[in-house]
Every structure is written in C-alpha cells, then in structure tokens.
Scaffold this motif. Structure first.
Motif, PDB file in Angstrom:
ATOM      1  N   GLU A   1      35.524  42.803  37.704  1.00  0.00           N
ATOM      2  CA  GLU A   1      36.452  42.332  36.666  1.00  0.00           C
ATOM      3  C   GLU A   1      36.312  40.838  36.404  1.00  0.00           C
ATOM      4  O   GLU A   1      36.405  40.389  35.250  1.00  0.00           O
ATOM      5  CB  GLU A   1      37.890  42.669  37.074  1.00  0.00           C
ATOM      6  CG  GLU A   1      38.190  44.165  37.084  1.00  0.00           C
ATOM      7  CD  GLU A   1      39.656  44.438  37.356  1.00  0.00           C
ATOM      8  OE1 GLU A   1      40.462  43.478  37.337  1.00  0.00           O
ATOM      9  OE2 GLU A   1      39.994  45.617  37.574  1.00  0.00           O
ATOM     10  N   HIS A   2      36.095  40.076  37.454  1.00  0.00           N
ATOM     11  CA  HIS A   2      35.939  38.628  37.282  1.00  0.00           C
ATOM     12  C   HIS A   2      34.706  38.318  36.444  1.00  0.00           C
ATOM     13  O   HIS A   2      34.751  37.481  35.529  1.00  0.00           O
ATOM     14  CB  HIS A   2      35.837  37.949  38.656  1.00  0.00           C
ATOM     15  CG  HIS A   2      35.599  36.471  38.573  1.00  0.00           C
ATOM     16  ND1 HIS A   2      36.592  35.565  38.224  1.00  0.00           N
ATOM     17  CD2 HIS A   2      34.470  35.730  38.778  1.00  0.00           C
ATOM     18  CE1 HIS A   2      36.093  34.344  38.230  1.00  0.00           C
ATOM     19  NE2 HIS A   2      34.816  34.415  38.557  1.00  0.00           N
TER      20      HIS A   2
ATOM     21  N   GLN B   1      33.106  37.744  28.789  1.00  0.00           N
ATOM     22  CA  GLN B   1      33.894  37.807  27.559  1.00  0.00           C
ATOM     23  C   GLN B   1      34.353  36.417  27.126  1.00  0.00           C
ATOM     24  O   GLN B   1      34.371  36.095  25.931  1.00  0.00           O
ATOM     25  CB  GLN B   1      35.106  38.725  27.773  1.00  0.00           C
ATOM     26  CG  GLN B   1      34.744  40.203  27.829  1.00  0.00           C
ATOM     27  CD  GLN B   1      35.963  41.075  28.086  1.00  0.00           C
ATOM     28  OE1 GLN B   1      36.510  41.085  29.193  1.00  0.00           O
ATOM     29  NE2 GLN B   1      36.374  41.809  27.074  1.00  0.00           N
TER      30      GLN B   1
ATOM     31  N   ARG C   1      33.189  40.363  34.340  1.00  0.00           N
ATOM     32  CA  ARG C   1      33.388  40.865  32.975  1.00  0.00           C
ATOM     33  C   ARG C   1      34.246  39.901  32.156  1.00  0.00           C
ATOM     34  O   ARG C   1      33.961  39.610  30.999  1.00  0.00           O
ATOM     35  CB  ARG C   1      34.031  42.261  33.014  1.00  0.00           C
ATOM     36  CG  ARG C   1      34.084  42.940  31.648  1.00  0.00           C
ATOM     37  CD  ARG C   1      34.424  44.418  31.750  1.00  0.00           C
ATOM     38  NE  ARG C   1      35.747  44.654  32.304  1.00  0.00           N
ATOM     39  CZ  ARG C   1      35.984  45.152  33.510  1.00  0.00           C
ATOM     40  NH1 ARG C   1      34.972  45.443  34.321  1.00  0.00           N
ATOM     41  NH2 ARG C   1      37.223  45.344  33.929  1.00  0.00           N
ATOM     42  N   ALA C   2      35.298  39.367  32.786  1.00  0.00           N
ATOM     43  CA  ALA C   2      36.168  38.402  32.094  1.00  0.00           C
ATOM     44  C   ALA C   2      35.409  37.112  31.786  1.00  0.00           C
ATOM     45  O   ALA C   2      35.587  36.517  30.712  1.00  0.00           O
ATOM     46  CB  ALA C   2      37.393  38.111  32.939  1.00  0.00           C
TER      47      ALA C   2
END
Length: 368
Positions: A49-50, A56, A52-53
C-alpha cells in the motif's frame, strides 16, 4: 492511440517504482514510453500500500501524457490479470523495443535494475542511446561541445530545470552576445564571441534533457530551432551596429540589416517545408534536391553531389559556424566574421532558389 494495455508488476522485494533513472522515476518512464508507442494505458499491480500510494502521488505531481490512462490495483483485483503486454517494473524499455511488439507479449527489458547501484549504470546506458553520430552532430559538436554539455546535463538531470528552460538560457547567451557586439569595443566583442559559443554548448543540453526524460515535444523542437536562428540573426545585427559605432562605416549596419532580411526569407520557407513534410524541425535535415532517395542511387550524379555537399557541410554546419565565428570575434576580426555570416545566408538563399526550381522541373517532368 491503440487499445493496447500493459501491466506492470511490483514485487515486495523489488526496486521501487519511484527510483530515479535518467531524470525521471521508473513509473513515469514506463508511462511516457508506453504513450509514445501508442498504447492506451498502464495498469500498475502493486500489493504494498505504501508503494502504491507513493506511485499515485508521483503521477499527481507529474501527470501522465494527455489521454493516457492509469490504473493502480492489487494482485488479487479482478483487473490485475487483464492486460495485453507484461512489463517488468524495475526495468528500462526503449521505445524501439516496444513499438514493434505483438500483443500478449512479455518483451525483454533493455536494462534491468536489480539493486540501487544499477540506477547509475542505467543512466549511463540511456546516455549512450541518445548520443548522436558525428555525421548528424558535426565534428566539433561531437568531440568538443557535446562532452562539455554532458557535464551540465548530468548536473541538471535530477533537478526541476526543464528542457525549454535550458533552451531559453541559450537564448540569453545569444542575446547577450548580440548586445556586446552592438556596443562595440574589442573587449566586449571578445565577450560576444565567448557568449555565442557557450550558447551553442547550452543548446546541446535541452535536447539531451528532453531525450533522457522522454519530455521532447513539437513545441520544444520549434523553440530550440528558433532560438538558434534568432541568436545568429541578432548577432549579425549586433555586429553591423557595433562596426558602425566604432567608426568602420554605416554601410556595415546596412549590410547587416539586409543580411538579416535575407536570412529570414531563406529560413522561413525551409522551416515551412520541414513542417509540411512532417520532418524534424532542423535545417540540417532539409530534403535538398541533390539528396539520394535511396542507397541504390548513391552511385549516380545525385549521389556524388550529395556526398560532396555532405563533406563540405562539416565545415559550414552550426557547430563549425559557431566556433569559427566565436574565434574571429575573440580576436576582434569582426568584418571577416560578419562577412562570412552574411555570405553563408546568401549562398543558402541561392541554393534554396535552385532547390525549388529543380523540384518544380521534376514535378512537371513527372506529370508529362
């Protein structure tokens, strides 16, 4: 743009897609390369998640090219396996590698980054790919100006300085050279020569930044060429004014103004023709009548003339022209310098008139 989508996977232990390589991140490099190939979009499959963020956030700050679509999903998402081309995240792909690729393929990367130290090696690999040949660049540019410019390119590569800003810095040198030449005096004329030559070095940087970062655009291409021509024409005017101010006669100023008009009338049709033919906005690649259409014609009269002109062009190309002009100005040989610049445009004008006359005759002959 085609409907082709590519999937980029990021493994837990893999190199981050935020790694800087050649002035941009791996994620943005993938997007720009895929967009230039004509694909519809990229699907980033990232479970962390880190990470991916972070990816983005990168695209929020530096958006993908207009019309290019991006998706960010986990590997367990239904769309995660929906793709046509599979790309490695920590890898560099060149445009030529992807352009002829068939759908449902996994192309071989041109360079794989297995560890952080590979980023420097990948940068060196990309620099090697963008280097022009001596035939295209000219002898002085290839062996002197480019190596010097490369020092500045490396310093600016990971900064926010854009290729167009580098182009404008070259313009500032050109304008400075013209002003110094216009004021006159041996000291300022020598400074004009130094500024003019250094502007030519800076002119190499914008293209290298654009190609390394995949930021090249038609606007930048036009700006680069127009700055080159404006700097030369401004210097011609400055030399004419400076010679008149220093007592060499008003006729030099009149010659400079007349030469500037000839330059504009010569360059205008050339650039219009390059644009119409969708060719690079570079007068060095103007399709002259003596050029051979194919290798099979190089043994004929056109091929021989083309080779002869190509050899001579090494001595009159922009790199040689800038260097010769700068040296003459440094030694305050202004009248010779201005005479050569004016003579070059007169010859180019005569050659251009001959070119269009020959092309018109060929067109009539083909119709009859």
């Amino acid at each position: 743009m085609s409907e082709t989508w590519a999937r980029i996977e990021h493994s837990q232990g893999g190199l981050s897609l935020t790694t800087m390589v050649g002035g941009t991140t791996l994620a943005l490099r993938h997007a720009r390369t895929a967009s230039r190939v004509g694909w519809a979009g990229l699907r980033f499959v990232i479970d962390n998640e880190h990470e991916r963020a972070a990816v983005q956030a990168l695209f929020a700050q530096s958006p993908a090219p207009d019309g290019f679509l991006l998706e960010f999903v986990r590997s367990d998402a239904p769309a995660a396996r929906d793709h046509e081309v599979l790309l490695d995240g920590p890898a560099v792909y060149l445009r030529d590698t992807l352009s002829a690729l068939a759908p449902s393929s996994a192309p071989t990367p041109d360079f794989v980054l297995n560890e952080a130290a590979d980023a420097k090696r990948a940068e060196a690999f990309l620099f090697a790919q963008i280097r022009k040949s001596v035939e295209l660049d000219g002898v002085i540019a290839y062996y002197v100006m480019r190596p010097l410019a490369r020092v500045f390119t490396r310093l600016l590569l990971n900064t926010s300085v854009s290729p167009n800003q580098a182009t404008l810095s070259a313009l500032a040198c050109g304008i400075g050279a013209a002003i110094c030449a216009g004021v006159g005096g041996a000291g300022l004329v020598a400074l004009a020569g130094i500024l003019y030559w250094f502007g030519g070095v800076l002119d190499c940087i914008d293209g290298e930044l654009a190609r390394m970062r995949l930021q090249s655009s038609k606007i930048g291409e036009w700006l680069d060429s127009m700055v080159d021509e404006f700097s030369t024409i401004a210097l011609i005017l400055g030399l004419g004014i400076g010679l008149a101010r220093d007592g060499y006669g008003d006729h030099w100023m009149l010659l400079a103004f007349a030469g500037s008009v000839v330059a504009v009338m010569t360059l205008g049709p050339m650039y219009a023709d390059l644009h119409r033919r969708k060719l690079p906005i570079d007068t060095a690649q103007f399709p002259w009548f003596f050029g051979s259409a194919s290798a099979s014609t190089t043994s004929g009269p056109e091929g021989f003339l083309g080779k002869a002109v190509n050899f001579i062009s090494y001595f009159i190309r922009r790199d040689a022209n800038i260097t010769g002009t700068a040296l003459l100005l440094i030694f305050n040989i202004r009248r010779v310098s201005l005479g050569i610049l004016l003579g070059a445009f007169v010859v180019a004008s005569i050659l251009l008139i001959t070119h269009y006359s020959v092309m018109k005759m060929r067109s009539r002959s083909a119709e009859s």
